[in-house]
Write a protein that holds these residues in place. Structure first.
Motif, PDB file in Angstrom:
ATOM      1  N   UNK A   1       0.835  -1.189   0.000  1.00  0.00           N
ATOM      2  CA  UNK A   1       0.000   0.000   0.000  1.00  0.00           C
ATOM      3  C   UNK A   1       0.880   1.253   0.000  1.00  0.00           C
ATOM      4  N   UNK A   2       0.258   2.409  -0.199  1.00  0.00           N
ATOM      5  CA  UNK A   2       0.986   3.677  -0.236  1.00  0.00           C
ATOM      6  C   UNK A   2       0.855   4.362   1.123  1.00  0.00           C
ATOM      7  N   UNK A   3       1.985   4.789   1.670  1.00  0.00           N
ATOM      8  CA  UNK A   3       1.967   5.497   2.942  1.00  0.00           C
ATOM      9  C   UNK A   3       1.320   6.867   2.742  1.00  0.00           C
ATOM     10  N   UNK A   4       0.291   7.201   3.518  1.00  0.00           N
ATOM     11  CA  UNK A   4      -0.423   8.473   3.299  1.00  0.00           C
ATOM     12  C   UNK A   4       0.387   9.712   3.650  1.00  0.00           C
ATOM     13  N   UNK A   5       1.537   9.562   4.315  1.00  0.00           N
ATOM     14  CA  UNK A   5       2.332  10.722   4.675  1.00  0.00           C
ATOM     15  C   UNK A   5       3.161  11.295   3.555  1.00  0.00           C
ATOM     16  N   UNK A   6       3.123  10.680   2.372  1.00  0.00           N
ATOM     17  CA  UNK A   6       3.892  11.180   1.236  1.00  0.00           C
ATOM     18  C   UNK A   6       3.148  12.324   0.558  1.00  0.00           C
ATOM     19  N   UNK A   7       3.892  13.317   0.072  1.00  0.00           N
ATOM     20  CA  UNK A   7       3.263  14.493  -0.551  1.00  0.00           C
ATOM     21  C   UNK A   7       2.618  14.162  -1.887  1.00  0.00           C
TER      22      UNK A   7
ATOM     23  N   UNK B   1      11.715   2.280  -1.379  1.00  0.00           N
ATOM     24  CA  UNK B   1      11.915   2.029   0.048  1.00  0.00           C
ATOM     25  C   UNK B   1      10.549   1.761   0.666  1.00  0.00           C
ATOM     26  N   UNK B   2      10.410   0.629   1.348  1.00  0.00           N
ATOM     27  CA  UNK B   2       9.151   0.256   1.979  1.00  0.00           C
ATOM     28  C   UNK B   2       9.405  -0.086   3.442  1.00  0.00           C
ATOM     29  N   UNK B   3       8.335  -0.175   4.202  1.00  0.00           N
ATOM     30  CA  UNK B   3       8.443  -0.685   5.575  1.00  0.00           C
ATOM     31  C   UNK B   3       7.296  -1.666   5.808  1.00  0.00           C
ATOM     32  N   UNK B   4       7.504  -2.566   6.736  1.00  0.00           N
ATOM     33  CA  UNK B   4       6.498  -3.579   7.027  1.00  0.00           C
ATOM     34  C   UNK B   4       5.289  -2.957   7.714  1.00  0.00           C
ATOM     35  N   UNK B   5       4.133  -3.571   7.501  1.00  0.00           N
ATOM     36  CA  UNK B   5       2.913  -3.133   8.170  1.00  0.00           C
ATOM     37  C   UNK B   5       2.326  -4.307   8.945  1.00  0.00           C
TER      38      UNK B   5
ATOM     39  N   UNK C   1       4.304  -0.990   3.041  1.00  0.00           N
ATOM     40  CA  UNK C   1       3.812   0.271   2.517  1.00  0.00           C
ATOM     41  C   UNK C   1       4.985   1.061   1.951  1.00  0.00           C
ATOM     42  N   UNK C   2       4.719   1.798   0.864  1.00  0.00           N
ATOM     43  CA  UNK C   2       5.760   2.536   0.154  1.00  0.00           C
ATOM     44  C   UNK C   2       6.039   3.852   0.879  1.00  0.00           C
ATOM     45  N   UNK C   3       7.301   4.068   1.198  1.00  0.00           N
ATOM     46  CA  UNK C   3       7.732   5.337   1.776  1.00  0.00           C
ATOM     47  C   UNK C   3       8.295   6.243   0.687  1.00  0.00           C
ATOM     48  N   UNK C   4       9.133   5.688  -0.170  1.00  0.00           N
ATOM     49  CA  UNK C   4       9.708   6.432  -1.305  1.00  0.00           C
ATOM     50  C   UNK C   4       9.657   5.521  -2.523  1.00  0.00           C
TER      51      UNK C   4
END
Length: 365
Positions: A87-93, A122-126, A135-138
């Motif tokens: 999924x896409x991290x909602x904190x990205x612009x 760059x992702x992190x586990x959820x 989720x995708x961070x960058x």
């Protein structure tokens, strides 16, 4: 990447709250490849050819293992993922909903030409999400492009990613660094992203946020000011992407004056209707420079208007006049001799108040 950004990236990646996972094992069904950061070996005294041939492989292996064990070399696993499980991290612009084949065309063609995605996201586990593992961070555009390709003749395309352990504030800084170099992330997207981050990650302390992001406090202040421009005013532009920091900042300042804001909102409403009519007719939109010029001139134009707002009865005579509309309220004058009955007058007043509310001059403001 500019020197400032490269220095910032180096500092960011060295923070304790951001690190790539070491020796990450991919989930079942995913392929992976591990790479290690290159390191130069200490000089070795020349030895006979036969002895070198026997010992070089063993020496290199032992040296590499020793460096990994001591933490001098970090192994980073690249995962090949199904983008549907990410999924896409909602904190990205970046607005994922506004990405399209057209905006990602160059990246899509590059991925096809190179036989796959070469630069990992760059992702992190959820946790606690049955539908997603990461989720995708960058790497939002890379995720969108791989997803698009899988649905358009390339079903085996994989989303290449590195797993990172980082909190939301570190994730925001990493995403912000990537977006700074992207022309397709608008000033408005970044400004509103900063406004949310100021509240969510920095406790509304702008100085601390500027220090963490290595930004000028004055520049950050302007971004936050632009972020506060209401949607009712932004609707005057053909696209939110047209709103750029430098020209929009004077508009944001004018909106601090309530009386001027009323005139700007009224003009924005008119321009939004005109933009909609142009889209419906297939005509070109009003360009951003002209929209901005009209909005900035709206307060002076409103003061120069000689005629008050009036309502005429079916007999052609003035029935009601708006004598004033300001922060204290709305003053109406109902005219005798208009030929209108009481019901017509009440309907006229009701419609007039609705119109004033729509322009930001009514009793609801």
């Amino acid at each position: 990447m500019a020197r400032k950004q490269s220095d910032y990236l180096a500092a960011l990646l060295s923070d304790d709250d951001f690190r790539l996972e070491d020796d990450v094992a991919p989930p079942a069904g995913n392929a992976s490849e591990a790479t290690a950061e290159p390191a130069s070996l200490p000089p070795i005294e020349p030895r006979p050819r036969a002895e070198r041939s026997r010992g070089t492989t063993l020496l290199g292996r032992e040296s590499a293992l020793a460096r990994v064990a001591t933490g001098e070399v970090r192994q980073v696993t690249q995962l090949l993922l199904d983008p549907a499980r990410v999924r896409i991290w909602p904190g990205n612009a970046r607005s994922y909903a506004h990405l399209s084949e057209e905006s990602c065309r160059e990246l899509i063609d590059s991925i096809i030409a190179e036989g796959g995605q070469k630069v990992p996201a760059v992702v992190r586990r959820v946790e606690g999400d049955a539908d997603h593992d990461y989720e995708v961070i960058a790497g939002t555009r890379r995720h969108w492009s791989i997803s698009w390709l899988r649905g358009h003749s390339y079903p085996d395309m994989q989303f290449v990613a590195q797993v990172a352990q980082l909190d939301d504030e570190a994730a925001f800084r990493l995403a912000d660094l990537e977006n700074r170099a992207r022309k397709d992330v608008s000033d408005l997207e970044r400004a509103r992203n900063y406004a949310h981050a100021l509240r969510d990650h920095y406790g509304n302390h702008m100085t601390r946020m500027a220090e963490r992001l290595k930004l000028s406090k004055g520049w950050l202040s302007k971004m936050l000011k632009v972020a506060a421009i209401p949607d009712a005013v932004l609707s005057a532009f053909a696209s939110p992407a047209d709103v750029q920091l430098k020209p929009a900042y004077p508009l944001a300042q004018l909106l601090d004056d309530r009386d001027k804001a009323v005139a700007i909102r009224k003009e924005a409403s008119r321009l939004a209707r005109e933009q909609a009519n142009r889209r419906a007719d297939g005509r070109p939109a009003i360009v951003a420079a002209d929209v901005l010029k009209a909005l900035l001139a709206a307060p002076d134009a409103e003061r120069a208007k000689p005629e008050p707002m009036t309502i005429v009865s079916r007999h052609g005579r003035t029935m009601a006049t708006v004598q004033s509309s300001n922060r204290q309220g709305v003053t109406l004058r109902l005219h005798a001799g208009s030929g209108a009955n009481r019901e017509e007058v009440l309907n006229a007043v009701r419609n007039l108040l609705i119109q004033l509310d729509g322009e930001g001059r009514g009793l609801q403001t």
